[in-house]
Design an enzyme around this catalytic site. Structure first.
Site, PDB file in Angstrom:
ATOM      1  N   LYS A  13     -36.761  15.354  31.466  1.00 25.73           N
ATOM      2  CA  LYS A  13     -36.793  16.226  32.656  1.00 25.73           C
ATOM      3  C   LYS A  13     -36.534  15.423  33.932  1.00 25.73           C
ATOM      4  O   LYS A  13     -35.722  15.806  34.762  1.00 25.73           O
ATOM      5  CB  LYS A  13     -38.158  16.939  32.759  1.00 25.73           C
ATOM      6  N   ARG A  86     -46.907  24.521  33.697  1.00 23.92           N
ATOM      7  CA  ARG A  86     -47.215  24.018  32.361  1.00 23.92           C
ATOM      8  C   ARG A  86     -48.162  24.934  31.612  1.00 23.92           C
ATOM      9  O   ARG A  86     -48.499  24.647  30.466  1.00 23.92           O
ATOM     10  CB  ARG A  86     -47.898  22.660  32.499  1.00 23.92           C
ATOM     11  N   ARG A 120     -39.934   3.571  27.355  1.00 23.48           N
ATOM     12  CA  ARG A 120     -39.681   3.822  28.776  1.00 23.48           C
ATOM     13  C   ARG A 120     -40.351   2.765  29.647  1.00 23.48           C
ATOM     14  O   ARG A 120     -41.477   2.356  29.403  1.00 23.48           O
ATOM     15  CB  ARG A 120     -40.223   5.196  29.178  1.00 23.48           C
ATOM     16  N   ARG A 153     -46.030   3.143  31.743  1.00 23.23           N
ATOM     17  CA  ARG A 153     -47.058   4.099  32.164  1.00 23.23           C
ATOM     18  C   ARG A 153     -48.228   4.060  31.176  1.00 23.23           C
ATOM     19  O   ARG A 153     -48.011   3.984  29.970  1.00 23.23           O
ATOM     20  CB  ARG A 153     -46.457   5.513  32.197  1.00 23.23           C
ATOM     21  N   ARG A 164     -50.200  14.209  24.170  1.00 22.36           N
ATOM     22  CA  ARG A 164     -49.472  14.995  25.183  1.00 22.36           C
ATOM     23  C   ARG A 164     -48.567  16.017  24.506  1.00 22.36           C
ATOM     24  O   ARG A 164     -48.411  17.128  24.984  1.00 22.36           O
ATOM     25  CB  ARG A 164     -48.634  14.059  26.078  1.00 22.36           C
TER      26      ARG A 164
END
Ligand code: AP5
Length: 207
Positions: A13, A86, A120, A153, A164
């Site tokens: 996203k 969400r 990431r 992160r 998640r």
């Protein structure tokens, strides 16, 4: 036109949002980015959000809606909402803030999400996004754009990524039907390359 990017963590996203902002000039509202800024500042909101984020849980709806309401204000800009809404309750709240014209649903399997998010890395200074497998920095640990330090992160550890994803299935996936019934949902194959994902999204926006 106001657009929502809907999809699981790691669907791409944020990556797609930067391209769409460049191409169409949207004002980008990423609730995840706003929350991370608040955590970094150590504000009251940041202190409240930190635990939820590190556990991979959602921050309460009323906190998120208050934050978005404040950002949108009475602006007449075209907004690109990334990672928001969400929950159905956030979507109902959003209806009272601005109308939504298009929802791009980024569809991707869980294993690809785990693969992407474990690799990431993000720049601490400018927020640029890298991937050790598909888009590595030229010098390990250093941002190509600003020379800032790259970090992982805290919610990108495998057990939190899987949590998640479960939270997404339970609380956010019902939004797919919610928006489909309104006739404004367009499905994007998010397992393709960033260029292909961008062209599918741009085509949907151009109608
Ligand atoms: P948030 O920051 O919104 O995280 P997320 O939705 O889990 O999404 P991500 O940022 O992890 O992934 P992305 O889809 O943006 O993918 P990206 O482009 O980075 O939220 C974090 C937390 O904040 C939540 O868990 C929650 O606690 C809280 N929160 C936020 N909003 C909330 C809300 N509305 N309500 C309640 N709580 C909220 O890409 C991922 C990786 O893949 C990158 O390395 C990238 O380089 C790579 N990549 C991207 N696209 C491709 C591609 N096409 N091919 C190959 N690699 C790709």
């Amino acid at each position: 036109m106001n657009v929502v990017l809907l999809g699981p963590p790691g669907a791409g996203k944020g990556t797609l949002a930067s391209r769409l902002v460049e191409e169409f000039g949207f004002v980008h509202i990423s609730t995840g980015d706003i929350l991370r800024e608040e955590v970094a500042k150590g504000s009251e909101l940041g202190r409240l959000a930190k635990g939820y984020m590190e556990r991979g849980e959602l921050v309460p709806d009323e906190v998120i809606l208050g934050m978005v309401r404040e950002r949108v204000g009475d602006s007449k800009d075209c907004f690109l909402f990334d990672g928001f809404p969400r929950t159905i309750s956030q979507a109902e709240g959003l209806r009272e803030i601005v109308p939504i014209h298009l929802v791009l649903y980024l569809k991707i399997p869980e294993e690809e999400v785990v693969r992407r998010l474990s690799a990431r890395r993000v720049c601490r200074k400018c927020g640029a996004n890298y991937n050790l497998i598909t888009n590595p920095p030229k010098v390990p640990g250093v941002c190509d754009k600003c020379g800032g330090e790259l970090y992982q992160r805290p919610d990108d550890r495998e057990e939190v990524i899987r949590k998640r994803f479960r939270v997404y299935l339970e609380q956010s996936a019902p939004l797919i039907d919610y928006y489909r019934k309104q006739g404004i949902l367009r499905e994007i194959d998010a397992s393709r390359s960033p260029d292909e994902v961008f062209s599918q999204a741009a085509e949907a926006i151009r109608g």
